[in-house]
Design an enzyme around this catalytic site. Structure first.
Site, PDB file in Angstrom:
ATOM      1  N   HIS A  84       0.264 -40.661   1.519  1.00  0.00           N
ATOM      2  CA  HIS A  84       0.250 -41.556   0.363  1.00  0.00           C
ATOM      3  C   HIS A  84      -0.894 -41.219  -0.582  1.00  0.00           C
ATOM      4  CE1 HIS A  84      -0.900 -45.199  -1.836  1.00  0.00           C
ATOM      5  NE2 HIS A  84       0.403 -45.346  -1.964  1.00  0.00           N
ATOM      6  N   LYS A 105       0.827  -1.203   0.000  1.00  0.00           N
ATOM      7  CA  LYS A 105       0.000   0.000   0.000  1.00  0.00           C
ATOM      8  C   LYS A 105       0.866   1.260   0.000  1.00  0.00           C
ATOM      9  CE  LYS A 105      -3.794  -0.201   2.252  1.00  0.00           C
ATOM     10  NZ  LYS A 105      -4.783  -0.330   3.315  1.00  0.00           N
ATOM     11  N   GLY A 119      -7.899  -7.577   5.358  1.00  0.00           N
ATOM     12  CA  GLY A 119      -8.685  -7.653   6.583  1.00  0.00           C
ATOM     13  C   GLY A 119      -7.994  -8.325   7.754  1.00  0.00           C
TER      14      GLY A 119
END
Ligand code: PEP
Ligand code: MG
Length: 895
Positions: A450, A21, A99
């Site tokens: 597996h 940001k 968030g």
């Protein structure tokens, strides 16, 4: 150290320091876009805080300096009683964590500045609403108080006043509510809500730092593979208000359609609102295009900015903006998130618009995204009821009747019915059932159990570790909560999300897979006229072609059956890099191996078993070699960890003990028990495997070589072009290799002579042990090629048992950040990667252009493919389904 950067000081490439940001706010500021003044506190500061438990002292003085600069620019003071500056304090890490961390708005409001704000805004209601929001947000996120204390008080107030919406409360109501909120703070913490605006700012900064390590943030990072060590930046930005009446508003938009890639106006807008209101979806938003009629000036400006940003970033961007009384402000931008399909469409769209080159387009898509596009999908619009959730072990969508064992699964398959094999966990015995079933669901085991590994290898949908499952295989009954499922009851599993559904959910084939296996025309046809899908198929085709034209690495496949060989060729493999011959002996043939190994040497029984095996192997190669005609096919001599082939010792002991106790006849079992005891190993993965077994056990390797060379000779005589290669597994010493090589050369020579053909079959070794890598210059004397078996090389370099660790302590290691990712999934560059590098250097020191390849699971892992490209390997070999992914990633690595 410098801990603070003004928005005008940074740029988009400083994400490590400023977070995503912050870096993008700086970039927009540099571009001259209308960003509210502000500054970013670096991730360095956060890391210092997390390490020392306190904010570095010099940060405080730097914040003062930058805050004053903002105040001077605007001619307002933080929290001033007449003309207050207010700020938002937002988290922002390098990678988006939506968030997960904290944000506080309207910081700087107090009992005095709220009046100032009311005056300037000419709106006391708005000012008091902002103040009560601040106390509420501050209480919840900074002081860590229970959010319900505040929301309950708010609800109570609305009830008392008989109103529905927050906005319908009067200014006096909001004043009263703010007082109540402040009282809550005082009562809960023992301290009053801080009136000093700077005190508010400092507490908010610390709260954002702290929020890096909340439980939910840690969980999110683990899932997204974001290192815990990065820390977050903090952005302090002048508040602008979208809730100052009808000429204000806030919205989000994309520079083009995030799903199709077409340019246009895409976004949502909400009048008289703050950002949170849009995200929370409390009120209905308007399409962005409506803004044109409401506020043409801002609309035009926004469209211009969208174009600037897209040209600048050369990619689709998403944007958050606010309009305060007719003035447009940019609050955030970033290269927009998109679905896998959109990534391919947008990349080619941008190429068509000549905004990016084809090489750049390859950077915009990934193998992981291609994988997502290849698996069958549940019809997105279909209804469904989820009944359990496990791990997304092997992607895809599978629907079928519940079956509990091999017999049931095979019976279903033979009737053409689809089945989901449900097991507590799986082991090699379950292989036939797994092959026959549409999908596999287990109650235990992780992504590398597996079931998961085998299912991925087969491209079979698998959900594992769904712990809510209670399976009674004997009674053939599955319980989930109070629901009971019997054989044949329909369930659906989504291997991309780990979800399990009750009943039928509609499934669709992926047109991308049709394209990859049958070509463009077939792929387009599979779209059934859906324009979006056709665009997608075209986009994938174009980028795959470009990747193929760029890549230096060949891509081969790991295949042990004619079906897999065919699939490999269909998916564009340039050969088989690993044919695991022991896989040819699983299922029904396992008994033969068992007999061969457990019978007395030189006995008739052993010879019969070996003869039978040779016949079967010959048949295998006669089928596979023609499919691979003209392409290399590396056949690895048998490498069975004995525990995968012999009966379980404890099971057998119990069986014999029970029989004896009952006085029943059990001579056969007792004989078997003696033999199994003789062969039993405490540590089979480090035991009698690979070349060791071949040298210990006369006749086994020889029969395989005879079968392969014989099949090749006959095909060659028939005018075909078989290109087999013989590979020796688990070699640690050149003497082992020399011994096998001499034997093999004798067999080849005698068959060549017998059939009158010349075959030229390279003989090479796997590098799977540290000693092999460390002595590769000696091994190279006896090898025509090497293939790095990075599964075993990881196991032996780390000393991790590949069969055991992932379910046991890896989860803990990942949680604690000791490992960022399992080294069995992505090559560990530092350690195992170094081992590969040493092996390659050593090998090349003896034979400069010796052919080097990779055939461990890592050959299909995007990150690892990049590494092997750097090591200048000739090829990577991976499971057939991963071939397109490896092709794409190899192209990306080279571009
Ligand atoms: C390896 O060890 O990397 C390898 C390819 O062999 P396998 O997985 O069969 O042991
Ligand atoms: Mg191996």
């Amino acid at each position: 150290v410098k801990y603070v950067y003004d928005f005008s000081e940074g740029d988009k490439d400083m994400k490590d320091l400023l977070g995503g940001k912050g870096a993008n706010l700086a970039e927009m500021t540099r571009l001259g876009l209308p960003v509210p003044p502000g500054f970013t506190i670096t991730t360095d500061a956060c890391r210092a805080y997390l390490k020392d438990g306190e904010v570095p002292e010099s940060l405080g003085t730097e914040v003062t300096r930058y805050l004053r600069a903002v105040e001077d620019k605007l001619g307002r003071k933080l929290g001033d009683a007449t003309d207050p500056l207010l700020v938002s304090v937002r988290s922002g890490a390098k990678f988006s964590m939506p968030g997960m961390m904290e944000t506080v708005l309207d910081v700087g409001l107090n009992d005095k500045s709220v009046e100032g704000l009311a005056n300037i805004a000419g709106d006391a209601h708005f000012a008091w609403d902002s103040y009560r929001r601040l106390v509420q947000m501050f209480g919840k996120t900074v002081l860590d108080l229970d959010g319900e204390l505040f929301s309950d008080a708010l609800e109570e107030m609305k009830e008392k006043r008989g109103v529905k919406l927050d906005m319908d409360l009067t200014t006096d109501d909001l004043k009263e509510l703010t007082e109540q909120f402040k009282t809550i703070v005082k009562e809960q913490t023992g301290h009053p809500f801080p009136q000093d605006p700077r005190e508010q700012v400092d507490q908010c900064i610390e709260a954002v730092f702290r929020s890096w390590n909340t439980e939910r943030a840690r969980i999110y990072r683990r899932r997204e593979r974001i290192p815990h060590s990065l820390g977050t930046a903090v952005n302090i930005c002048t508040m602008v208000f979208g809730n100052m009446g009808e000429t204000s508003g806030t919205g989000v938009c994309f520079t083009r359609d995030p799903s199709s890639g077409h340019s246009g106006v895409y976004g949502d807008y909400l009048m008289n609102a703050q950002g949170e209101d849009v995200v929370a979806g409390i009120r209905n938003t308007h399409p962005l295009s409506d803004l044109e009629t409401q506020d043409k000036k801002s609309y035009d400006e926004l469209l211009g900015i969208m174009r600037t940003l897209e040209t600048h970033y050369k990619d689709m961007c998403d944007i958050e903006f606010t309009i305060e009384r007719g003035k447009l402000w940019m609050l955030q931008t970033r290269v927009g998130k998109r679905t896998a399909a959109a990534a391919f469409r947008i990349a080619t769209q941008l190429v068509d618009e000549k905004l990016i080159t084809k090489d750049e387009a390859l950077e915009r898509v990934s193998g992981a995204q291609l994988t997502q596009l290849m698996f069958p999908q549940f019809d997105a619009s279909a209804e469904r009821t989820m009944i359990a959730k496990g791990m997304a072990a092997s992607p895809g969508a599978a629907v079928g009747g519940v079956v509990f064992d091999n017999d049931q699964a095979e019976a279903y398959a033979s009737q053409g019915k689809k089945a989901i094999l449900v097991r507590r966990e799986t082991n090699p015995d379950d292989l036939p059932g797994m092959v026959a079933a549409e999908g596999v669901l287990t109650a235990r085991g992780g992504k590398t159990s597996h079931a998961a590994v085998v299912a991925r290898g087969m491209g079979k949908t698998c959900v594992c570790g769904a712990e809510a499952l209670r399976i009674d295989a004997t009674a053939r009954e599955l319980r989930i909560g109070d629901k009971v499922f019997h054989s044949g009851d329909i369930i659906a599993i989504d291997g991309t999300t780990g979800e399990v559904f009750e009943g039928e959910v509609a499934v669709e084939d992926s047109p991308v897979t049709t394209y990859l296996t049958h070509g463009l025309e077939a792929g387009l046809e599979a779209c059934k006229g859906q324009k979006e899908d056709e665009d997608l198929v075209h986009a994938v085709a174009r980028l795959m072609e470009h990747a193929d034209s760029r890549r230096a690495l060949d891509v081969r496949a790991n295949a042990d059956t004619p079906e897999d060989a065919q699939r490999s060729v269909d998916f564009g493999a340039q050969g088989i890099g690993l044919c695991r011959t022991e896989h040819m002996f699983l299922g029904k043939r396992r008994k033969l191996i068992e007999r061969a190994i457990l019978s007395e040497p030189d006995s008739n029984e052993r010879q019969e078993a070996l003869d039978e095996l040779e016949k079967l192997q010959t048949g295998d190669f006669e089928k596979m070699l023609p499919i691979m005609d003209g392409l290399p096919m590396t056949v690895r001599l048998i490498d069975p960890p004995l525990h995968e082939f012999l009966p379980d010792l404890v099971d057998l002991e119990v069986k014999v003990a029970v029989a004896e106790a009952k006085g029943e006849e059990c001579e056969e079992d007792k004989k078997m028990l003696t033999a199994v005891r003789r062969m039993h190993e405490a540590n089979p993965m480090l035991g009698l495997r690979g070349v060791r077994l071949g040298l210990y056990f006369d006749g086994l390797f020889e029969l395989q070589i005879r079968a392969l060379v014989g099949a090749a000779a006959r095909l060659k005589k028939a005018g075909k072009d078989p290109c087999p290669e013989i590979m020796v597994p688990l070699v640690g010493s050149v003497n082992e290799l020399r011994y096998v090589r001499e034997e093999a050369e004798k067999i080849i020579a005698s068959i060549e002579q017998e059939c009158g053909v010349e075959l030229n079959i390279p003989i090479g070794a796997m590098i799977e042990l540290p000693r092999a890598a460390l002595t590769a210059e000696a091994l190279a004397e006896e090898a025509d090629f090497f293939s790095f078996g990075t599964n075993d090389l990881t196991q032996t370099t780390w000393g991790f048992s590949r069969d055991d660790v992932e379910g046991v302590f890896f989860p803990e290691y990942l949680e604690k950040g000791i490992l960022g990712v399992s080294p069995f999934e992505t090559i560990d560059r530092r350690g195992v990667g170094r081992m590969v590098e040493i092996g390659a250097e050593n090998a090349r020191s003896t034979k400069a252009d010796i052919k080097l390849g990779v055939c461990g699971e890592h050959g299909g892992d995007p990150e690892s493919v990049r590494f092997f490209d750097e090591m200048e390997m000739a090829y990577v070999s991976c499971s057939p389904f991963r071939v397109p992914v490896a092709r794409l990633e190899a192209g990306r690595a080279a571009a």
